[in-house]
Design a protein around this motif. Structure first.
Motif, PDB file in Angstrom:
ATOM      1  N   GLY A 132       0.737  -1.229  -0.081  1.00 29.03           N
ATOM      2  CA  GLY A 132      -0.115  -0.245  -0.117  1.00 29.03           C
ATOM      3  C   GLY A 132       0.860   1.183   0.139  1.00 29.03           C
ATOM      4  N   MET A 133       0.440   2.285  -0.801  1.00 27.77           N
ATOM      5  CA  MET A 133       1.205   3.422  -0.946  1.00 27.77           C
ATOM      6  C   MET A 133      -0.002   4.568  -0.321  1.00 27.77           C
ATOM      7  SD  MET A 133       3.471   5.423  -3.841  1.00 27.77           S
ATOM      8  CE  MET A 133       2.094   5.575  -4.952  1.00 27.77           C
ATOM      9  N   VAL A 134       0.067   5.447   0.653  1.00 24.18           N
ATOM     10  CA  VAL A 134      -0.968   6.091   1.100  1.00 24.18           C
ATOM     11  C   VAL A 134      -0.762   7.492   1.648  1.00 24.18           C
ATOM     12  CG1 VAL A 134      -0.748   5.091   3.360  1.00 24.18           C
ATOM     13  CG2 VAL A 134      -2.964   5.831   2.613  1.00 24.18           C
ATOM     14  N   ARG A 135      -1.692   8.328   1.543  1.00 26.22           N
ATOM     15  CA  ARG A 135      -1.482   9.610   1.870  1.00 26.22           C
ATOM     16  C   ARG A 135      -2.908  10.074   2.516  1.00 26.22           C
ATOM     17  NH1 ARG A 135       1.606  15.022  -0.440  1.00 26.22           N
ATOM     18  NH2 ARG A 135       1.293  16.104   1.316  1.00 26.22           N
TER      19      ARG A 135
ATOM     20  N   GLY B 117       6.885  -9.484 -10.337  1.00 26.19           N
ATOM     21  CA  GLY B 117       6.776  -8.992  -9.120  1.00 26.19           C
ATOM     22  C   GLY B 117       5.315  -8.934  -8.440  1.00 26.19           C
ATOM     23  N   GLY B 118       5.213  -7.921  -7.500  1.00 29.48           N
ATOM     24  CA  GLY B 118       3.985  -7.946  -6.913  1.00 29.48           C
ATOM     25  C   GLY B 118       2.896  -6.558  -7.378  1.00 29.48           C
ATOM     26  N   THR B 119       2.357  -6.058  -6.400  1.00 29.62           N
ATOM     27  CA  THR B 119       1.372  -5.140  -6.773  1.00 29.62           C
ATOM     28  C   THR B 119       1.536  -3.842  -5.829  1.00 29.62           C
ATOM     29  OG1 THR B 119      -0.128  -6.477  -7.782  1.00 29.62           O
ATOM     30  CG2 THR B 119      -0.979  -4.304  -7.243  1.00 29.62           C
ATOM     31  N   ILE B 120       1.427  -2.524  -6.208  1.00 27.07           N
ATOM     32  CA  ILE B 120       1.359  -1.489  -5.390  1.00 27.07           C
ATOM     33  C   ILE B 120       0.011  -0.948  -5.553  1.00 27.07           C
ATOM     34  CG2 ILE B 120       2.072   1.044  -5.086  1.00 27.07           C
ATOM     35  CD1 ILE B 120       4.889   0.301  -6.316  1.00 27.07           C
ATOM     36  N   TYR B 121      -0.755  -0.814  -4.470  1.00 21.88           N
ATOM     37  CA  TYR B 121      -2.031  -0.207  -4.496  1.00 21.88           C
ATOM     38  C   TYR B 121      -1.994   1.319  -3.792  1.00 21.88           C
ATOM     39  CZ  TYR B 121      -7.092   0.415  -3.198  1.00 21.88           C
ATOM     40  OH  TYR B 121      -8.235   0.767  -3.044  1.00 21.88           O
ATOM     41  N   TYR B 122      -2.375   2.229  -4.434  1.00 19.18           N
ATOM     42  CA  TYR B 122      -2.281   3.636  -3.877  1.00 19.18           C
ATOM     43  C   TYR B 122      -3.609   3.839  -3.650  1.00 19.18           C
ATOM     44  CZ  TYR B 122      -2.738   4.982  -8.929  1.00 19.18           C
ATOM     45  OH  TYR B 122      -3.081   5.080 -10.086  1.00 19.18           O
ATOM     46  N   PHE B 123      -3.704   4.781  -2.478  1.00 15.85           N
ATOM     47  CA  PHE B 123      -4.844   5.393  -2.065  1.00 15.85           C
ATOM     48  C   PHE B 123      -4.850   6.564  -1.036  1.00 15.85           C
ATOM     49  CE2 PHE B 123      -3.835   1.829   0.679  1.00 15.85           C
ATOM     50  CZ  PHE B 123      -4.183   2.337   2.095  1.00 15.85           C
TER      51      PHE B 123
ATOM     52  N   VAL C  56       3.558   5.389   4.018  1.00 18.24           N
ATOM     53  CA  VAL C  56       2.636   6.614   4.380  1.00 18.24           C
ATOM     54  C   VAL C  56       3.356   7.871   3.973  1.00 18.24           C
ATOM     55  CG1 VAL C  56       1.412   7.815   5.935  1.00 18.24           C
ATOM     56  CG2 VAL C  56       1.486   5.351   6.135  1.00 18.24           C
ATOM     57  N   GLU C  57       3.233   8.627   3.161  1.00 17.48           N
ATOM     58  CA  GLU C  57       3.505   9.932   2.686  1.00 17.48           C
ATOM     59  C   GLU C  57       3.075  10.836   3.513  1.00 17.48           C
ATOM     60  OE1 GLU C  57       6.173  12.655   0.533  1.00 17.48           O
ATOM     61  OE2 GLU C  57       5.934  10.489   0.387  1.00 17.48           O
ATOM     62  N   GLU C  58       3.794  11.765   4.334  1.00 18.83           N
ATOM     63  CA  GLU C  58       3.090  12.894   5.241  1.00 18.83           C
ATOM     64  C   GLU C  58       2.531  12.272   6.428  1.00 18.83           C
ATOM     65  OE1 GLU C  58       4.174  15.859   5.339  1.00 18.83           O
ATOM     66  OE2 GLU C  58       5.053  15.939   3.376  1.00 18.83           O
ATOM     67  N   ALA C  59       3.005  11.289   7.096  1.00 20.30           N
ATOM     68  CA  ALA C  59       2.269  10.892   8.123  1.00 20.30           C
ATOM     69  C   ALA C  59       1.717  11.792   9.143  1.00 20.30           C
ATOM     70  CB  ALA C  59       3.033   9.634   8.802  1.00 20.30           C
TER      71      ALA C  59
END
Length: 146
Positions: free
Chosen positions: A52-55, A105-111, A129-132
């Motif tokens: 997961g890639m999240v903000r 490879g795998g998967t990046i899910y962004y949300f 987490v960007e800008e936690a």
């Protein structure tokens, strides 16, 4: 997967950290987003891994971190180039599902957490987490449970 970028000493320290929770903070222009993308890409390079890639908001994520990952900027190339050294695609990007499937490879899910239902009962191998500092404690704890 070879990570084509050279990391600065603080980025390298963050990249190598293996603790469950790792914080990388610093001044504006310290390449924190780049370090986050490199670390996420390392996890996403593992076949079958779901990362997961999240903000806080989808809009801010797409205009910052996602750009760093896929496009780069004037001073830095994309962390995940569109093609490898042989001209083969590195990934398939499904914007509708907000997924980037890494070839072999795998998967990046962004949300963004502006829609809390996005994470539901999803299980992640890693979450970046960007800008936690934008997140509430409740949101942070929800991510930890994934």
């Amino acid at each position: 997967m070879v990570i084509p970028l050279r990391l600065l000493p603080k980025q390298h320290q963050f990249f190598q950290a293996t603790e469950r929770e790792v914080l990388f903070s610093g001044a504006y222009g310290g390449a924190k987003s780049t370090a986050l993308c490199v670390k996420l890409l390392r996890h996403a390079a593992e076949p079958g891994n779901y990362v997961g890639m999240v903000r806080k908001t989808s809009r801010s994520l797409k205009s910052t971190t996602l750009k760093t990952l896929l496009e780069g900027d004037i001073s830095m190339p994309a962390v995940l180039p569109a093609q490898d050294e042989n001209g083969e695609p590195m990934y398939v990007h499904n914007r509708g599902l907000q997924e980037i499937r890494i070839n072999r490879g795998g998967t990046i899910y962004y949300f963004g957490l502006d829609d809390p239902e996005k994470i539901g009962s999803t299980a992640f191998g890693a979450v970046g987490v960007e800008e936690a500092t934008e997140l509430s404690e409740r949101e942070w704890l929800k991510l930890l449970g994934r």
